[in-house]
Design a protein around this motif. Structure first.
Motif, PDB file in Angstrom:
ATOM      1  N   THR A  15       0.825  -1.209   0.000  1.00 23.57           N
ATOM      2  CA  THR A  15       0.000   0.000   0.000  1.00 23.57           C
ATOM      3  C   THR A  15       0.860   1.259   0.000  1.00 23.57           C
ATOM      4  O   THR A  15       0.582   2.224  -0.724  1.00 23.57           O
ATOM      5  N   ALA A  16       1.919   1.255   0.806  1.00 19.79           N
ATOM      6  CA  ALA A  16       2.819   2.403   0.861  1.00 19.79           C
ATOM      7  C   ALA A  16       3.524   2.614  -0.478  1.00 19.79           C
ATOM      8  O   ALA A  16       3.689   3.759  -0.932  1.00 19.79           O
ATOM      9  N   LEU A  17       3.930   1.520  -1.130  1.00 27.39           N
ATOM     10  CA  LEU A  17       4.586   1.636  -2.436  1.00 27.39           C
ATOM     11  C   LEU A  17       3.633   2.193  -3.489  1.00 27.39           C
ATOM     12  O   LEU A  17       4.008   3.040  -4.309  1.00 27.39           O
ATOM     13  N   VAL A  18       2.385   1.729  -3.461  1.00 29.18           N
ATOM     14  CA  VAL A  18       1.387   2.245  -4.410  1.00 29.18           C
ATOM     15  C   VAL A  18       1.147   3.728  -4.152  1.00 29.18           C
ATOM     16  O   VAL A  18       1.107   4.533  -5.089  1.00 29.18           O
ATOM     17  N   GLY A  19       1.005   4.096  -2.880  1.00 29.12           N
ATOM     18  CA  GLY A  19       0.790   5.494  -2.542  1.00 29.12           C
ATOM     19  C   GLY A  19       1.943   6.382  -2.991  1.00 29.12           C
ATOM     20  O   GLY A  19       1.731   7.468  -3.543  1.00 29.12           O
ATOM     21  N   GLY A  20       3.170   5.907  -2.771  1.00 29.46           N
ATOM     22  CA  GLY A  20       4.344   6.679  -3.209  1.00 29.46           C
ATOM     23  C   GLY A  20       4.419   6.806  -4.716  1.00 29.46           C
ATOM     24  O   GLY A  20       4.735   7.878  -5.252  1.00 29.46           O
ATOM     25  N   ALA A  21       4.101   5.707  -5.422  1.00 30.09           N
ATOM     26  CA  ALA A  21       4.137   5.733  -6.887  1.00 30.09           C
ATOM     27  C   ALA A  21       3.100   6.694  -7.442  1.00 30.09           C
ATOM     28  O   ALA A  21       3.369   7.459  -8.381  1.00 30.09           O
ATOM     29  N   GLU A  65       1.455  11.817 -10.006  1.00 30.85           N
ATOM     30  CA  GLU A  65       0.628  13.027  -9.951  1.00 30.85           C
ATOM     31  C   GLU A  65       1.475  14.293 -10.009  1.00 30.85           C
ATOM     32  O   GLU A  65       1.023  15.339 -10.490  1.00 30.85           O
ATOM     33  N   ASP A  66       2.696  14.215  -9.517  1.00 31.42           N
ATOM     34  CA  ASP A  66       3.593  15.386  -9.537  1.00 31.42           C
ATOM     35  C   ASP A  66       4.316  15.542 -10.870  1.00 31.42           C
ATOM     36  O   ASP A  66       5.034  16.515 -11.073  1.00 31.42           O
ATOM     37  N   ASN A  67       4.151  14.570 -11.753  1.00 38.04           N
ATOM     38  CA  ASN A  67       4.811  14.607 -13.059  1.00 38.04           C
ATOM     39  C   ASN A  67       3.785  14.986 -14.133  1.00 38.04           C
ATOM     40  O   ASN A  67       2.881  14.218 -14.447  1.00 38.04           O
ATOM     41  N   THR A  68       3.905  16.178 -14.681  1.00 37.22           N
ATOM     42  CA  THR A  68       2.922  16.671 -15.655  1.00 37.22           C
ATOM     43  C   THR A  68       2.867  15.815 -16.916  1.00 37.22           C
ATOM     44  O   THR A  68       1.844  15.776 -17.599  1.00 37.22           O
ATOM     45  N   LYS A  69       3.937  15.108 -17.227  1.00 32.40           N
ATOM     46  CA  LYS A  69       3.982  14.296 -18.440  1.00 32.40           C
ATOM     47  C   LYS A  69       3.141  13.031 -18.313  1.00 32.40           C
ATOM     48  O   LYS A  69       2.530  12.567 -19.281  1.00 32.40           O
ATOM     49  N   TYR A  70       3.096  12.465 -17.102  1.00 33.12           N
ATOM     50  CA  TYR A  70       2.439  11.165 -16.918  1.00 33.12           C
ATOM     51  C   TYR A  70       1.200  11.209 -16.013  1.00 33.12           C
ATOM     52  O   TYR A  70       0.547  10.181 -15.851  1.00 33.12           O
ATOM     53  N   GLN A  71       0.882  12.348 -15.441  1.00 29.89           N
ATOM     54  CA  GLN A  71      -0.189  12.392 -14.450  1.00 29.89           C
ATOM     55  C   GLN A  71      -1.561  11.992 -14.989  1.00 29.89           C
ATOM     56  O   GLN A  71      -2.446  11.589 -14.223  1.00 29.89           O
ATOM     57  N   ASN A  72      -1.751  12.072 -16.294  1.00 31.14           N
ATOM     58  CA  ASN A  72      -3.028  11.681 -16.890  1.00 31.14           C
ATOM     59  C   ASN A  72      -2.926  10.403 -17.716  1.00 31.14           C
ATOM     60  O   ASN A  72      -3.854  10.065 -18.461  1.00 31.14           O
ATOM     61  N   SER A  73      -1.817   9.715 -17.585  1.00 31.56           N
ATOM     62  CA  SER A  73      -1.601   8.495 -18.370  1.00 31.56           C
ATOM     63  C   SER A  73      -2.097   7.267 -17.607  1.00 31.56           C
ATOM     64  O   SER A  73      -1.508   6.846 -16.617  1.00 31.56           O
ATOM     65  N   LYS A  74      -3.182   6.673 -18.077  1.00 26.36           N
ATOM     66  CA  LYS A  74      -3.725   5.480 -17.429  1.00 26.36           C
ATOM     67  C   LYS A  74      -2.779   4.284 -17.514  1.00 26.36           C
ATOM     68  O   LYS A  74      -2.616   3.558 -16.531  1.00 26.36           O
ATOM     69  N   VAL A  82      -6.122   3.554  -2.371  1.00 24.49           N
ATOM     70  CA  VAL A  82      -5.122   4.634  -2.406  1.00 24.49           C
ATOM     71  C   VAL A  82      -4.840   5.057  -3.840  1.00 24.49           C
ATOM     72  O   VAL A  82      -4.656   6.240  -4.137  1.00 24.49           O
ATOM     73  N   ALA A  83      -4.833   4.076  -4.757  1.00 25.15           N
ATOM     74  CA  ALA A  83      -4.555   4.363  -6.169  1.00 25.15           C
ATOM     75  C   ALA A  83      -5.727   5.024  -6.867  1.00 25.15           C
ATOM     76  O   ALA A  83      -5.598   5.489  -8.003  1.00 25.15           O
ATOM     77  N   LYS A  84      -6.896   5.065  -6.186  1.00 22.27           N
ATOM     78  CA  LYS A  84      -8.104   5.681  -6.752  1.00 22.27           C
ATOM     79  C   LYS A  84      -8.495   5.041  -8.083  1.00 22.27           C
ATOM     80  O   LYS A  84      -8.745   5.722  -9.084  1.00 22.27           O
ATOM     81  N   ALA A 111       0.530   0.395 -14.681  1.00 18.10           N
ATOM     82  CA  ALA A 111       1.834  -0.271 -14.568  1.00 18.10           C
ATOM     83  C   ALA A 111       2.453  -0.014 -13.194  1.00 18.10           C
ATOM     84  O   ALA A 111       3.039  -0.924 -12.579  1.00 18.10           O
ATOM     85  N   ALA A 112       2.309   1.199 -12.697  1.00 15.28           N
ATOM     86  CA  ALA A 112       2.865   1.552 -11.389  1.00 15.28           C
ATOM     87  C   ALA A 112       2.172   0.787 -10.267  1.00 15.28           C
ATOM     88  O   ALA A 112       2.810   0.303  -9.330  1.00 15.28           O
ATOM     89  N   ILE A 113       0.845   0.658 -10.377  1.00 24.68           N
ATOM     90  CA  ILE A 113       0.079  -0.058  -9.351  1.00 24.68           C
ATOM     91  C   ILE A 113       0.463  -1.537  -9.325  1.00 24.68           C
ATOM     92  O   ILE A 113       0.758  -2.107  -8.268  1.00 24.68           O
ATOM     93  N   VAL A 114       0.460  -2.164 -10.504  1.00 21.91           N
ATOM     94  CA  VAL A 114       0.778  -3.594 -10.592  1.00 21.91           C
ATOM     95  C   VAL A 114       2.201  -3.853 -10.113  1.00 21.91           C
ATOM     96  O   VAL A 114       2.455  -4.780  -9.335  1.00 21.91           O
TER      97      VAL A 114
END
Length: 234
Positions: free
Chosen positions: A129-135, A140-149, A204-206, A154-157
């Motif tokens: 859970t902590a790793l998912v939250g950090g990822a 979200e802080d990266n404008t290039k990838y913040q809207n990339s599903k 956490v990953a929403k 991939a980050a969640i898995v």
């Protein structure tokens, strides 16, 4: 989350029963892998563990509900917005409460083994859970990838898959720092039968489906159940 046991030369903590047919069934059965029990706990002990797990789950819920909504009624407990800290607090409290209740109520089981199982349960609930939250925070802080599903999926898995063995590794170090006993390794079967432990990470990953089905409302019950299982482990 439950973990299976692998052998090391000249060391076997289960030597007293490892060759029995019952033991073989225990470690191949999905039921026993999920609950990590050699034998059933009596009903009176189960009730005490259940009460302990429920109370330990309600305490952080009341705290967060009071902080977020003012807690004007018990219905506000269902209005809690779960972010990383809420999920970690809830899962931790449930498992710790369940294990403590089990240690106190279960007179027959080896208390040290129960505490060690609690460490495994705790780590497997918290670390992925902590790793998912950090990822998710990094994305979200990266404008290039913040809207990339695809990137988020991939980050969640990756976080969940990496988090489970990492949790087992850390737990082995905590429980057996001198490496005197067999390490407990995560298997695919363990992961499959304990997928409910991953709900906190998905909240956490929403994940849209999780939000749409309001599965976060079920999370306290699921974590209380995890604490109840941890308290019964023997």
């Amino acid at each position: 989350m439950t973990i299976t046991v692998t052998k090391k030369p000249n060391t076997n903590v289960f030597s007293a029963f490892q060759n029995t047919a019952h033991t073989k069934n225990v470690y191949t059965s999905l039921y026993y892998k999920r609950n990590h029990r050699i034998e059933e706990t009596d009903h009176k002990t189960k009730a005490k563990i259940a009460v302990g797990s429920l109370i330990s789950t309600l305490i952080p819920m009341i705290y967060f509900a009071k902080k977020q909504t003012g807690l004007k009624s018990m219905a506000d407990l269902l209005k809690i917005k779960y972010e990383l800290k809420e999920v970690l607090a809830l899962s931790s409290a449930s498992i710790v409460g369940g294990v403590i209740s089990g240690v106190i109520a279960d007179k027959k089981s080896d208390k040290k083994r129960k505490v060690k199982e609690g460490v495994f349960q705790f780590m497997n609930a918290v670390i992925p859970t902590a790793l998912v939250g950090g990822a998710m925070k990094l994305i979200e802080d990266n404008t290039k990838y913040q809207n990339s599903k695809p990137v988020k999926v991939a980050a969640i898995v990756t976080s969940i898959i990496a988090g489970m063995p990492l949790a087992a590794f850390i737990s082995n170090i905590i429980n057996d720092p001198k490496d005197k006993e067999p390490d407990r390794k995560l298997t695919l079967k363990d992961s499959v039968v304990n997928m409910d432990d991953a709900l906190g990470a998905l909240v956490v990953a929403k994940i849209p489906l999780v939000d749409k089905l309001h599965l976060d409302k079920l999370m306290p019950l699921i974590f209380a159940w995890c604490g109840y299982r941890a308290g019964q482990s023997n």
